[in-house]
Design a protein around this motif. Structure first.
Motif, PDB file in Angstrom:
ATOM      1  N   VAL A 144      49.688  43.998  44.248  1.00 46.54           N
ATOM      2  CA  VAL A 144      48.649  45.038  44.166  1.00 46.54           C
ATOM      3  C   VAL A 144      49.183  46.303  43.501  1.00 46.54           C
ATOM      4  CG1 VAL A 144      47.106  46.542  45.488  1.00 46.54           C
ATOM      5  CG2 VAL A 144      47.393  44.147  46.167  1.00 46.54           C
ATOM      6  N   GLU A 145      50.414  46.702  43.830  1.00 43.30           N
ATOM      7  CA  GLU A 145      50.962  47.947  43.282  1.00 43.30           C
ATOM      8  C   GLU A 145      51.111  47.918  41.763  1.00 43.30           C
ATOM      9  OE1 GLU A 145      51.510  51.041  44.137  1.00 43.30           O
ATOM     10  OE2 GLU A 145      50.502  50.559  46.000  1.00 43.30           O
ATOM     11  N   LYS A 191      37.249  43.518  40.578  1.00 39.31           N
ATOM     12  CA  LYS A 191      37.595  42.125  40.313  1.00 39.31           C
ATOM     13  C   LYS A 191      39.104  41.962  40.140  1.00 39.31           C
ATOM     14  CE  LYS A 191      36.554  38.241  37.241  1.00 39.31           C
ATOM     15  NZ  LYS A 191      35.758  37.790  36.059  1.00 39.31           N
ATOM     16  N   SER A 192      39.737  42.888  39.417  1.00 38.58           N
ATOM     17  CA  SER A 192      41.177  42.801  39.176  1.00 38.58           C
ATOM     18  C   SER A 192      41.979  42.878  40.471  1.00 38.58           C
ATOM     19  CB  SER A 192      41.620  43.928  38.235  1.00 38.58           C
ATOM     20  OG  SER A 192      41.011  43.800  36.969  1.00 38.58           O
ATOM     21  N   LEU A 193      41.471  43.626  41.451  1.00 37.87           N
ATOM     22  CA  LEU A 193      42.174  43.799  42.723  1.00 37.87           C
ATOM     23  C   LEU A 193      41.775  42.756  43.763  1.00 37.87           C
ATOM     24  CD1 LEU A 193      41.990  47.685  42.864  1.00 37.87           C
ATOM     25  CD2 LEU A 193      44.074  46.327  42.627  1.00 37.87           C
ATOM     26  N   VAL A 218      37.081  45.255  54.535  1.00 40.17           N
ATOM     27  CA  VAL A 218      36.917  46.045  53.313  1.00 40.17           C
ATOM     28  C   VAL A 218      35.978  47.198  53.623  1.00 40.17           C
ATOM     29  CG1 VAL A 218      36.209  46.021  50.903  1.00 40.17           C
ATOM     30  CG2 VAL A 218      37.245  43.984  51.909  1.00 40.17           C
ATOM     31  N   ARG A 219      36.518  48.407  53.649  1.00 37.37           N
ATOM     32  CA  ARG A 219      35.757  49.566  54.116  1.00 37.37           C
ATOM     33  C   ARG A 219      35.504  50.561  52.990  1.00 37.37           C
ATOM     34  NH1 ARG A 219      40.113  49.898  58.983  1.00 37.37           N
ATOM     35  NH2 ARG A 219      39.646  47.846  59.879  1.00 37.37           N
ATOM     36  N   LEU A 280      39.959  51.589  46.098  1.00 39.43           N
ATOM     37  CA  LEU A 280      39.971  50.131  46.012  1.00 39.43           C
ATOM     38  C   LEU A 280      41.364  49.565  46.272  1.00 39.43           C
ATOM     39  CD1 LEU A 280      37.629  49.663  42.915  1.00 39.43           C
ATOM     40  CD2 LEU A 280      37.141  48.940  45.259  1.00 39.43           C
ATOM     41  N   VAL A 281      42.395  50.234  45.781  1.00 39.31           N
ATOM     42  CA  VAL A 281      43.767  49.776  46.021  1.00 39.31           C
ATOM     43  C   VAL A 281      44.101  49.828  47.509  1.00 39.31           C
ATOM     44  CG1 VAL A 281      46.200  50.376  45.708  1.00 39.31           C
ATOM     45  CG2 VAL A 281      44.676  50.297  43.736  1.00 39.31           C
ATOM     46  N   ASP A 282      43.716  50.915  48.175  1.00 36.98           N
ATOM     47  CA  ASP A 282      43.960  51.029  49.618  1.00 36.98           C
ATOM     48  C   ASP A 282      43.321  49.874  50.370  1.00 36.98           C
ATOM     49  OD1 ASP A 282      45.377  53.333  49.219  1.00 36.98           O
ATOM     50  OD2 ASP A 282      43.751  54.692  49.759  1.00 36.98           O
TER      51      ASP A 282
END
Length: 300
Positions: A144-145, A191-193, A218-219, A280-282
């Motif tokens: 993810v990073e 989509k990428s994540l 997923v919040r 989204l990353v979080d």
């Protein structure tokens, strides 16, 4: 590519017919033993100074007990033993220091899959690395990073494009284009994540968790329907909306309007997309941790 060593694809013509010179690297896969033809192909690849990797698949079938246990000494010993046996056979066939991965396509978070992904990413650079990275499933925080870093580059790209359009003194044009940019970018980030429905279902299959359970973790409203109306509401909740109003008022003033429009459009797009990406990353990182929370062997 099709398998080699058959009557349709004899080894003597295979390298030229498959145009080996056009590829960046090669993955030689077997669900059993690597053959003499595998070794011949590797030698041809080595002669072209290209990278190649041996992947032994279906490890779950050979060692079903491994899929029901955490990582322990016996398990690691058996896997290392198998890897050494494969390596010895390849070295006897003339392959020096073969790079070997043991994987199962049913257990993407097990065995050497994580190491394989990292190795493949290191084999590429530029846009090819970007494309491969975004195609990989987000099954670890360490995947993810790097995705965040690559997607941040897209934020700059979208913001620069938005600024260029903002410099055009046509009332309403910048706002209309910005809305389209924001919608497309957020959907792309999601989509990428791995936060779209299809990716969540794949993660559920891999982690053996109910997809409803994962979706509940997923919040963020950014995983719902993303359209121009949704983005407008994002803008209204942001202080940037005041800047956009000034931009529209200055559109009628030559030079000043163009300069202000370019700067404000760039800033608005950059700020909103950066905030959306971070959110989204979080969620993607939390989702991975929750999905594999009971798996002590999962590489976070």
């Amino acid at each position: 590519m099709p398998g080699f060593g058959t009557t349709k694809f004899p080894m003597k013509d295979y390298v030229s017919k498959m145009e080996f010179t056009t590829y960046e690297f090669f993955i030689i896969i077997s669900n059993d033993r690597f053959t003499e033809n595998d070794a011949k192909a590797a030698k041809e690849i080595a002669s072209m100074k290209k990278k190649f990797y041996f992947v032994r698949s279906q490890i779950d079938i050979d060692f079903p007990v491994f899929t029901n246990q955490g990582i322990d000494v016996d398990r690691m010993r058996e896997l290392d033993k198998l890897k050494q046996e494969i390596g010895s056979g390849l070295m006897e066939a003339g392959i020096s220091e073969p790079i070997i991965f043991l994987i199962s396509s049913l257990y993407l978070n097990e065995f050497d899959f994580s190491r394989l992904k990292k190795t493949l990413l290191k084999s590429l650079d530029g846009i090819k690395k970007d494309v491969l990275l975004m195609s990989l499933p987000s099954t670890t925080v360490k995947i993810v990073e790097p995705k965040r870093a690559q997607l941040k580059k897209r934020v700059w790209m979208w913001a620069i494009f938005s600024g260029a359009v903002g410099a055009v003194p046509v009332p309403g044009l910048s706002v209309a284009v910005d809305l389209g940019i924001l919608v497309a970018a957020i959907i792309d980030f999601r989509k990428s994540l791995g936060l779209d429905d299809a990716s969540l279902q794949r993660l559920a299959n891999v982690s053996m968790k109910p997809v409803e359970f994962l979706k509940a973790e997923v919040r963020t409203p950014l995983v719902g329907e993303i359209n121009e109306e949704f983005v407008k509401q994002m803008l209204l909740r942001s202080s940037i909306v005041a800047v956009s109003a000034v931009e529209m008022a200055l559109n009628f003033i030559p030079i000043i309007g163009s300069v202000f429009g370019a700067v404000s459009s760039f800033g608005m797009t950059y700020k909103l997309l950066t905030d959306a990406l971070d959110e989204l990353v979080d969620n993607a990182q939390r989702l991975v941790k929750v999905a594999f929370a009971t798996d002590p062997g999962h590489p976070q």
